[in-house]
Design an enzyme around this catalytic site. Structure first.
Site: not given
Length: 164
Positions: A7, A67, A140
């Site tokens: 992340d 992502e 995160d």
């Protein structure tokens, strides 16, 4: 299959490494990379790159999952996250890892079973799937683990569908 999920962020980048075999997950390592505020952006990105490469060398994951960026209301934040994301993808690519990208909707669907699941639902499912005593912190880290879990599900299903 050893998967590294990330992340990305300029201040904090969460990462998680999970082993997925026989429909079972095992946490290998998770944590976050923090860069120093007040340091020029190029130096922060360089530090992020170096840390990621070291983690990749130490664990030698087979796949790297991240992502996709969604539009953020704050343009400056979106740009800095985009830079950090670029550095993470570069670290993986230069380490010879295949990079897999997932939308936030795909991650939530794969982990919580609902593409519009809230952050706490996703975090709870990460904790449950990995049989952890508590939700990984900061957020995160939980998000990075969710991306790795998402990849395990997607990759496994794609392979099964290709065999049929």
């Amino acid at each position: 299959m050893l998967i590294m999920g990330v992340d990305p962020g300029t201040a904090i980048t969460g990462y998680g490494i999970v082993e997925y075999a026989g429909n079972r997950f095992a946490l290998v390592e998770c944590g976050c990379i923090r860069t120093m505020p007040g340091v020029p952006p190029a130096e922060r990105l360089q530090a992020l790159y170096g840390e990621l490469v070291e983690i990749i060398k130490r664990h030698r994951p087979e796949h790297f999952a991240v992502e996709e960026i969604f539009f953020n209301k704050n343009t400056r934040t979106a740009l800095t996250v985009g830079q950090a994301r670029g550095v993470t993808v570069l670290a993986a690519a230069q380490s010879g890892l295949p990079v897999f990208e997932y939308t936030p909707l795909q991650v939530k669907q794969a982990v919580a079973g609902f593409g519009r699941a809230g952050k706490t639902q996703v975090q709870y499912m990460v904790k449950t799937i990995l049989a952890l005593p508590e939700v990984p912190a900061p957020d995160d880290v939980a998000d990075a683990l969710a991306v790795a879990i998402c990849h395990a599900h997607h990759y496994t299903w794609e392979r099964k569908l290709k065999l049929k």
